[in-house]
Design a protein around this motif. Structure first.
Motif, PDB file in Angstrom:
ATOM      1  N   LYS A 147       0.839  -1.197   0.000  1.00  0.00           N
ATOM      2  CA  LYS A 147       0.000   0.000   0.000  1.00  0.00           C
ATOM      3  C   LYS A 147       0.875   1.249   0.000  1.00  0.00           C
ATOM      4  O   LYS A 147       1.985   1.264   0.563  1.00  0.00           O
ATOM      5  N   LEU A 148       0.394   2.298  -0.641  1.00  0.00           N
ATOM      6  CA  LEU A 148       1.095   3.579  -0.604  1.00  0.00           C
ATOM      7  C   LEU A 148       0.801   4.320   0.696  1.00  0.00           C
ATOM      8  O   LEU A 148       1.692   4.924   1.295  1.00  0.00           O
ATOM      9  N   THR A 149      -0.435   4.289   1.086  1.00  0.00           N
ATOM     10  CA  THR A 149      -0.855   4.992   2.300  1.00  0.00           C
ATOM     11  C   THR A 149      -2.081   4.290   2.884  1.00  0.00           C
ATOM     12  O   THR A 149      -2.740   3.498   2.211  1.00  0.00           O
ATOM     13  N   ASP A 150      -2.376   4.611   4.132  1.00  0.00           N
ATOM     14  CA  ASP A 150      -3.662   4.249   4.727  1.00  0.00           C
ATOM     15  C   ASP A 150      -4.637   5.379   4.438  1.00  0.00           C
ATOM     16  O   ASP A 150      -4.285   6.558   4.499  1.00  0.00           O
ATOM     17  N   GLU A 151      -5.863   5.005   4.132  1.00  0.00           N
ATOM     18  CA  GLU A 151      -6.891   5.988   3.802  1.00  0.00           C
ATOM     19  C   GLU A 151      -8.147   5.706   4.633  1.00  0.00           C
ATOM     20  O   GLU A 151      -9.101   5.082   4.169  1.00  0.00           O
ATOM     21  N   PRO A 152      -8.172   6.149   5.882  1.00  0.00           N
ATOM     22  CA  PRO A 152      -9.344   5.909   6.740  1.00  0.00           C
ATOM     23  C   PRO A 152     -10.515   6.796   6.325  1.00  0.00           C
ATOM     24  O   PRO A 152     -10.385   8.019   6.269  1.00  0.00           O
ATOM     25  N   TYR A 153     -11.659   6.178   6.048  1.00  0.00           N
ATOM     26  CA  TYR A 153     -12.839   6.927   5.625  1.00  0.00           C
ATOM     27  C   TYR A 153     -13.658   7.376   6.828  1.00  0.00           C
ATOM     28  O   TYR A 153     -13.938   6.588   7.737  1.00  0.00           O
ATOM     29  N   GLY A 154     -14.077   8.639   6.794  1.00  0.00           N
ATOM     30  CA  GLY A 154     -15.006   9.163   7.784  1.00  0.00           C
ATOM     31  C   GLY A 154     -16.152   9.874   7.088  1.00  0.00           C
ATOM     32  O   GLY A 154     -16.020  10.304   5.937  1.00  0.00           O
ATOM     33  N   ILE A 155     -17.273   9.999   7.753  1.00  0.00           N
ATOM     34  CA  ILE A 155     -18.379  10.806   7.246  1.00  0.00           C
ATOM     35  C   ILE A 155     -18.046  12.260   7.539  1.00  0.00           C
ATOM     36  O   ILE A 155     -17.837  12.647   8.694  1.00  0.00           O
ATOM     37  N   GLY A 156     -17.985  13.086   6.497  1.00  0.00           N
ATOM     38  CA  GLY A 156     -17.660  14.491   6.679  1.00  0.00           C
ATOM     39  C   GLY A 156     -18.887  15.302   7.063  1.00  0.00           C
ATOM     40  O   GLY A 156     -20.003  15.007   6.636  1.00  0.00           O
ATOM     41  N   ALA A 157     -18.677  16.335   7.874  1.00  0.00           N
ATOM     42  CA  ALA A 157     -19.772  17.218   8.289  1.00  0.00           C
ATOM     43  C   ALA A 157     -19.214  18.625   8.487  1.00  0.00           C
ATOM     44  O   ALA A 157     -17.990  18.831   8.543  1.00  0.00           O
ATOM     45  N   ASN A 158     -20.111  19.599   8.582  1.00  0.00           N
ATOM     46  CA  ASN A 158     -19.673  20.949   8.896  1.00  0.00           C
ATOM     47  C   ASN A 158     -18.973  20.939  10.253  1.00  0.00           C
ATOM     48  O   ASN A 158     -19.394  20.237  11.181  1.00  0.00           O
ATOM     49  N   LYS A 159     -17.932  21.710  10.381  1.00  0.00           N
ATOM     50  CA  LYS A 159     -17.116  21.700  11.593  1.00  0.00           C
ATOM     51  C   LYS A 159     -17.913  22.041  12.850  1.00  0.00           C
ATOM     52  O   LYS A 159     -17.597  21.568  13.955  1.00  0.00           O
ATOM     53  N   ASP A 160     -18.966  22.865  12.709  1.00  0.00           N
ATOM     54  CA  ASP A 160     -19.755  23.286  13.858  1.00  0.00           C
ATOM     55  C   ASP A 160     -20.799  22.259  14.285  1.00  0.00           C
ATOM     56  O   ASP A 160     -21.389  22.382  15.371  1.00  0.00           O
ATOM     57  N   ASP A 161     -21.040  21.248  13.460  1.00  0.00           N
ATOM     58  CA  ASP A 161     -22.140  20.314  13.719  1.00  0.00           C
ATOM     59  C   ASP A 161     -21.696  19.125  14.568  1.00  0.00           C
ATOM     60  O   ASP A 161     -21.823  17.958  14.177  1.00  0.00           O
ATOM     61  N   VAL A 162     -21.210  19.410  15.755  1.00  0.00           N
ATOM     62  CA  VAL A 162     -20.663  18.367  16.626  1.00  0.00           C
ATOM     63  C   VAL A 162     -21.761  17.411  17.095  1.00  0.00           C
ATOM     64  O   VAL A 162     -21.543  16.199  17.189  1.00  0.00           O
ATOM     65  N   ASP A 163     -22.955  17.934  17.382  1.00  0.00           N
ATOM     66  CA  ASP A 163     -24.042  17.055  17.826  1.00  0.00           C
ATOM     67  C   ASP A 163     -24.455  16.084  16.721  1.00  0.00           C
ATOM     68  O   ASP A 163     -24.776  14.923  17.000  1.00  0.00           O
ATOM     69  N   LEU A 164     -24.450  16.555  15.495  1.00  0.00           N
ATOM     70  CA  LEU A 164     -24.759  15.672  14.378  1.00  0.00           C
ATOM     71  C   LEU A 164     -23.690  14.601  14.234  1.00  0.00           C
ATOM     72  O   LEU A 164     -24.000  13.422  14.013  1.00  0.00           O
ATOM     73  N   ILE A 165     -22.437  14.982  14.369  1.00  0.00           N
ATOM     74  CA  ILE A 165     -21.345  14.012  14.276  1.00  0.00           C
ATOM     75  C   ILE A 165     -21.449  12.971  15.382  1.00  0.00           C
ATOM     76  O   ILE A 165     -21.266  11.768  15.138  1.00  0.00           O
ATOM     77  N   ARG A 166     -21.754  13.411  16.592  1.00  0.00           N
ATOM     78  CA  ARG A 166     -21.905  12.461  17.703  1.00  0.00           C
ATOM     79  C   ARG A 166     -23.032  11.463  17.417  1.00  0.00           C
ATOM     80  O   ARG A 166     -22.904  10.267  17.701  1.00  0.00           O
ATOM     81  N   PHE A 167     -24.129  11.958  16.849  1.00  0.00           N
ATOM     82  CA  PHE A 167     -25.241  11.066  16.536  1.00  0.00           C
ATOM     83  C   PHE A 167     -24.843  10.080  15.439  1.00  0.00           C
ATOM     84  O   PHE A 167     -25.180   8.890  15.520  1.00  0.00           O
TER      85      PHE A 167
END
Length: 313
Positions: A255-275
């Protein structure tokens, strides 16, 4: 939290948007990135952080998460429509987009109890559309890294991909010698504009000639037309390209690199990210993650298990 972020009306947003909902979609043209295709891509400036794969502790507070949606009746998710096995149009029903990433988006909308709207976007527009509020989240094979954390927020990792290289084989099954990135020196290598893949190949093998396209389908067209000798990207994406072209192959390689996938969200939407993290927790524990992986990716990538979450932000 008082909502102050504004959003342009979805149906009046930039031309070339593809929106999907319960009743199908408006079959308009998939958008092109704002950047022009280039044969010379500048490498990204490294940004350091403690742990790019660490997210916020999960929370089942649905009410708090809903407050951070622009329209509380729907979840607008930026996705791909041409990344086979992750997010692509069903070949028999073009009104349906399906794949591993789409399964995640459906689970999040279902847990929120809102309508799911899929908006087809290119990789280069993911961060811009999250920051502007035109979309709520991105489920589009998006790698978590320190630089992106300065602009947006991420869920916990929902898939661990790795970056590799695809090359051409001939009718006899022989293919371009490739044992490592050093073999790409002087060769044209395609990756989507705005992706970590093109930045990585520029950094790892400076003598390679990076060629940007709007997406990996654009790279495949360039590859088939002889405009590039190789394509680089996540193993998940390359698996889909191989399924479309009998002369494409991903040789055995490190492998060239590790590429961990995350669901992206607006930086201010912490409650949405937690959910979202609570939804990902449930999918890991109830077998939904494994079922989705077995359906879309296991035939091409072999056995895998759901990544363990890292919390602590």
């Amino acid at each position: 939290m008082i909502w102050i972020r504004t959003r342009r009306a979805l149906l009046g947003a930039a031309a070339g948007v593809l929106l999907l909902g319960a009743c199908g979609y408006d079959a308009t043209v998939v958008p092109k990135p704002d950047v022009e295709e280039s044969s010379q891509a500048a490498p990204a400036v490294p940004v350091e952080c403690d742990n790019a794969t660490e997210s916020y502790a999960s929370s089942g507070d649905r009410t708090a998460a809903l407050r951070e949606l622009t329209d509380r009746g729907q979840l607008v998710v930026g996705v791909s429509a041409d990344t086979l096995k992750l997010g692509s149009a069903n070949p028999f029903n073009k009104s349906t987009i399906e794949g591993f990433d789409i399964d995640v988006a459906k689970a999040i909308a279902g847990a929120l109890g809102v309508q799911l709207k899929l908006r087809v976007i290119v990789a280069a527009d993911r961060i811009k559309l999250l920051k502007s509020g035109d979309i709520d989240i991105v489920a589009r094979n998006m790698t978590m890294n320190c630089a992106r954390w300065t602009e947006i927020g991420f869920s916990a990792v929902y898939y661990n991909a790795t970056q590799k290289v695809l090359v051409r084989k001939d009718a006899d099954g022989r293919y371009l010698k490739y044992k490592g990135p050093q073999d790409l020196a002087g060769l044209r290598v395609c990756a989507p504009a705005g992706s970590t893949s093109i930045d990585n190949i520029t950094r790892i093998e400076p003598d390679a000639v990076p060629v940007a396209a709007a997406n990996h389908t654009g790279c495949l067209i360039k590859f088939q037309n002889g405009e590039v000798e190789a394509i680089t990207g996540d193993d998940t994406v390359l698996a889909g390209l191989v399924a479309q072209d009998k002369y494409a192959v991903v040789p055995d390689q490190q492998k060239l690199t590790d590429e961990p996938y995350g669901i992206g969200a607006n930086k201010d939407d912490v409650d949405l990210i937690r959910f979202i993290n609570s939804v990902l927790d449930e999918r890991r524990s109830n077998g939904a993650w494994q079922s989705s992986y077995n359906t879309w990716l296991k035939p091409y990538l072999g056995d895998a298990s759901a990544p363990a979450p890292k919390y602590g932000r």
